[in-house]
Design a protein around this motif. Structure first.
Motif, PDB file in Angstrom:
ATOM      1  N   PRO A  33       0.825  -1.195   0.000  1.00 53.31           N
ATOM      2  CA  PRO A  33       0.000   0.000   0.000  1.00 53.31           C
ATOM      3  C   PRO A  33       0.863   1.250   0.000  1.00 53.31           C
ATOM      4  CG  PRO A  33      -0.036  -1.056   2.151  1.00 53.31           C
ATOM      5  CD  PRO A  33       0.725  -1.953   1.228  1.00 53.31           C
ATOM      6  N   PRO A  34       0.371   2.339  -0.576  1.00 51.99           N
ATOM      7  CA  PRO A  34       1.162   3.558  -0.611  1.00 51.99           C
ATOM      8  C   PRO A  34       1.462   4.066   0.791  1.00 51.99           C
ATOM      9  CG  PRO A  34      -0.980   3.860  -1.695  1.00 51.99           C
ATOM     10  CD  PRO A  34      -0.906   2.464  -1.214  1.00 51.99           C
ATOM     11  N   GLY A  35       2.708   4.426   1.011  1.00 54.95           N
ATOM     12  CA  GLY A  35       3.102   4.967   2.302  1.00 54.95           C
ATOM     13  C   GLY A  35       3.294   3.920   3.379  1.00 54.95           C
ATOM     14  N   GLY A  36       3.124   2.646   3.042  1.00 49.37           N
ATOM     15  CA  GLY A  36       3.255   1.597   4.045  1.00 49.37           C
ATOM     16  C   GLY A  36       4.670   1.056   4.105  1.00 49.37           C
ATOM     17  N   ALA A  37       4.825  -0.001   4.865  1.00 47.82           N
ATOM     18  CA  ALA A  37       6.136  -0.592   5.038  1.00 47.82           C
ATOM     19  C   ALA A  37       6.440  -1.631   3.969  1.00 47.82           C
ATOM     20  CB  ALA A  37       6.231  -1.240   6.423  1.00 47.82           C
ATOM     21  N   GLY A  38       5.579  -1.776   2.992  1.00 41.28           N
ATOM     22  CA  GLY A  38       5.814  -2.768   1.958  1.00 41.28           C
ATOM     23  C   GLY A  38       5.405  -4.147   2.426  1.00 41.28           C
ATOM     24  N   TRP A  39       5.954  -5.153   1.752  1.00 42.67           N
ATOM     25  CA  TRP A  39       5.600  -6.520   2.104  1.00 42.67           C
ATOM     26  C   TRP A  39       6.425  -7.037   3.279  1.00 42.67           C
ATOM     27  CZ3 TRP A  39       1.194  -8.073   0.714  1.00 42.67           C
ATOM     28  CH2 TRP A  39       0.665  -7.781  -0.520  1.00 42.67           C
ATOM     29  N   GLY A  40       7.413  -6.300   3.700  1.00 45.14           N
ATOM     30  CA  GLY A  40       8.247  -6.781   4.790  1.00 45.14           C
ATOM     31  C   GLY A  40       7.653  -6.478   6.147  1.00 45.14           C
ATOM     32  N   ARG A  79       5.726  -6.431   9.661  1.00 42.52           N
ATOM     33  CA  ARG A  79       4.447  -6.754  10.266  1.00 42.52           C
ATOM     34  C   ARG A  79       3.343  -6.994   9.238  1.00 42.52           C
ATOM     35  NH1 ARG A  79       2.519  -9.399  14.068  1.00 42.52           N
ATOM     36  NH2 ARG A  79       0.615  -8.609  14.952  1.00 42.52           N
ATOM     37  N   GLN A  80       3.334  -6.252   8.141  1.00 41.67           N
ATOM     38  CA  GLN A  80       2.274  -6.433   7.155  1.00 41.67           C
ATOM     39  C   GLN A  80       2.311  -7.831   6.540  1.00 41.67           C
ATOM     40  OE1 GLN A  80       2.742  -3.140   4.476  1.00 41.67           O
ATOM     41  NE2 GLN A  80       0.921  -2.174   5.321  1.00 41.67           N
ATOM     42  N   ALA A  81       3.483  -8.355   6.317  1.00 45.76           N
ATOM     43  CA  ALA A  81       3.595  -9.696   5.747  1.00 45.76           C
ATOM     44  C   ALA A  81       3.044 -10.733   6.716  1.00 45.76           C
ATOM     45  CB  ALA A  81       5.040 -10.005   5.392  1.00 45.76           C
ATOM     46  N   GLU A  82       3.322 -10.543   7.999  1.00 45.58           N
ATOM     47  CA  GLU A  82       2.801 -11.471   9.002  1.00 45.58           C
ATOM     48  C   GLU A  82       1.282 -11.369   9.090  1.00 45.58           C
ATOM     49  OE1 GLU A  82       4.776 -11.014  12.735  1.00 45.58           O
ATOM     50  OE2 GLU A  82       6.759 -11.215  11.846  1.00 45.58           O
ATOM     51  N   ASP A  83       0.750 -10.155   8.982  1.00 50.14           N
ATOM     52  CA  ASP A  83      -0.699  -9.981   9.004  1.00 50.14           C
ATOM     53  C   ASP A  83      -1.354 -10.653   7.801  1.00 50.14           C
ATOM     54  OD1 ASP A  83      -0.433  -8.519  11.321  1.00 50.14           O
ATOM     55  OD2 ASP A  83      -0.576  -6.571  10.313  1.00 50.14           O
ATOM     56  N   LEU A  84      -0.745 -10.508   6.654  1.00 49.22           N
ATOM     57  CA  LEU A  84      -1.275 -11.136   5.446  1.00 49.22           C
ATOM     58  C   LEU A  84      -1.238 -12.657   5.579  1.00 49.22           C
ATOM     59  CD1 LEU A  84      -2.292 -10.770   2.544  1.00 49.22           C
ATOM     60  CD2 LEU A  84       0.077 -10.832   1.817  1.00 49.22           C
ATOM     61  N   LEU A  85      -0.167 -13.174   6.112  1.00 51.72           N
ATOM     62  CA  LEU A  85      -0.047 -14.613   6.317  1.00 51.72           C
ATOM     63  C   LEU A  85      -1.104 -15.105   7.299  1.00 51.72           C
ATOM     64  CD1 LEU A  85       1.664 -17.081   5.560  1.00 51.72           C
ATOM     65  CD2 LEU A  85       3.098 -16.563   7.545  1.00 51.72           C
ATOM     66  N   ALA A  86      -1.327 -14.345   8.364  1.00 50.89           N
ATOM     67  CA  ALA A  86      -2.347 -14.712   9.350  1.00 50.89           C
ATOM     68  C   ALA A  86      -3.745 -14.699   8.728  1.00 50.89           C
ATOM     69  CB  ALA A  86      -2.290 -13.771  10.544  1.00 50.89           C
ATOM     70  N   GLU A  87      -4.005 -13.748   7.856  1.00 52.57           N
ATOM     71  CA  GLU A  87      -5.307 -13.695   7.177  1.00 52.57           C
ATOM     72  C   GLU A  87      -5.500 -14.915   6.285  1.00 52.57           C
ATOM     73  OE1 GLU A  87      -5.874 -10.065   5.047  1.00 52.57           O
ATOM     74  OE2 GLU A  87      -5.392  -8.849   6.805  1.00 52.57           O
ATOM     75  N   ARG A  88      -4.451 -15.297   5.565  1.00 51.61           N
ATOM     76  CA  ARG A  88      -4.557 -16.474   4.693  1.00 51.61           C
ATOM     77  C   ARG A  88      -4.797 -17.731   5.511  1.00 51.61           C
ATOM     78  NH1 ARG A  88      -0.013 -17.343   0.607  1.00 51.61           N
ATOM     79  NH2 ARG A  88      -1.533 -18.882  -0.061  1.00 51.61           N
ATOM     80  N   PHE A  89      -4.150 -17.819   6.673  1.00 54.96           N
ATOM     81  CA  PHE A  89      -4.357 -18.965   7.556  1.00 54.96           C
ATOM     82  C   PHE A  89      -5.788 -18.967   8.091  1.00 54.96           C
ATOM     83  CE2 PHE A  89      -3.991 -20.756  11.937  1.00 54.96           C
ATOM     84  CZ  PHE A  89      -3.843 -22.083  11.568  1.00 54.96           C
ATOM     85  N   ALA A  90      -6.285 -17.790   8.465  1.00 53.37           N
ATOM     86  CA  ALA A  90      -7.642 -17.684   9.000  1.00 53.37           C
ATOM     87  C   ALA A  90      -8.693 -18.038   7.945  1.00 53.37           C
ATOM     88  CB  ALA A  90      -7.886 -16.273   9.535  1.00 53.37           C
TER      89      ALA A  90
END
Length: 88
Positions: free
Chosen positions: A48-55, A57-68
């Motif tokens: 997302p613009p202005g975010g930390a990229g895929w590295g 905390r966001q990557a962990e959140d995305l992984l957690a969403e996929r697991f959920a």
């Protein structure tokens, strides 16, 4: 008095070209405005613009969403989480 003095006579052609350019720019501007106001739906996935990229905390959140959602199982979740958290 005559309006046509035997000159170039291509004024109608120039006017037609200008008309096409004008309407093209107007339509492109409306499309760009609609895209901007609509938030750019249909964008390719990416950071997302202005975010930390895929590295991080966001990557962990995305992984957690996929697991959920059940897209990945627990073993794959833990394996990928370990890879994300190891130092680079």
């Amino acid at each position: 008095m005559m309006w046509y003095d035997g000159g170039w006579g291509g004024g109608w052609l120039l006017m037609a070209v200008i008309m096409v350019v004008f309407w093209s720019l107007l339509i492109a501007g409306i499309v760009a405005l609609a895209h901007y106001l609509g938030g750019g739906r249909g964008r390719r996935p990416g950071p997302p613009p202005g975010g930390a990229g895929w590295g991080g905390r966001q990557a962990e959140d995305l992984l957690a969403e996929r697991f959920a959602r059940g897209e990945i199982d627990e073993d794959e979740y833990r394996r990928r989480l370990t890879v994300l958290r190891e130092p680079r």
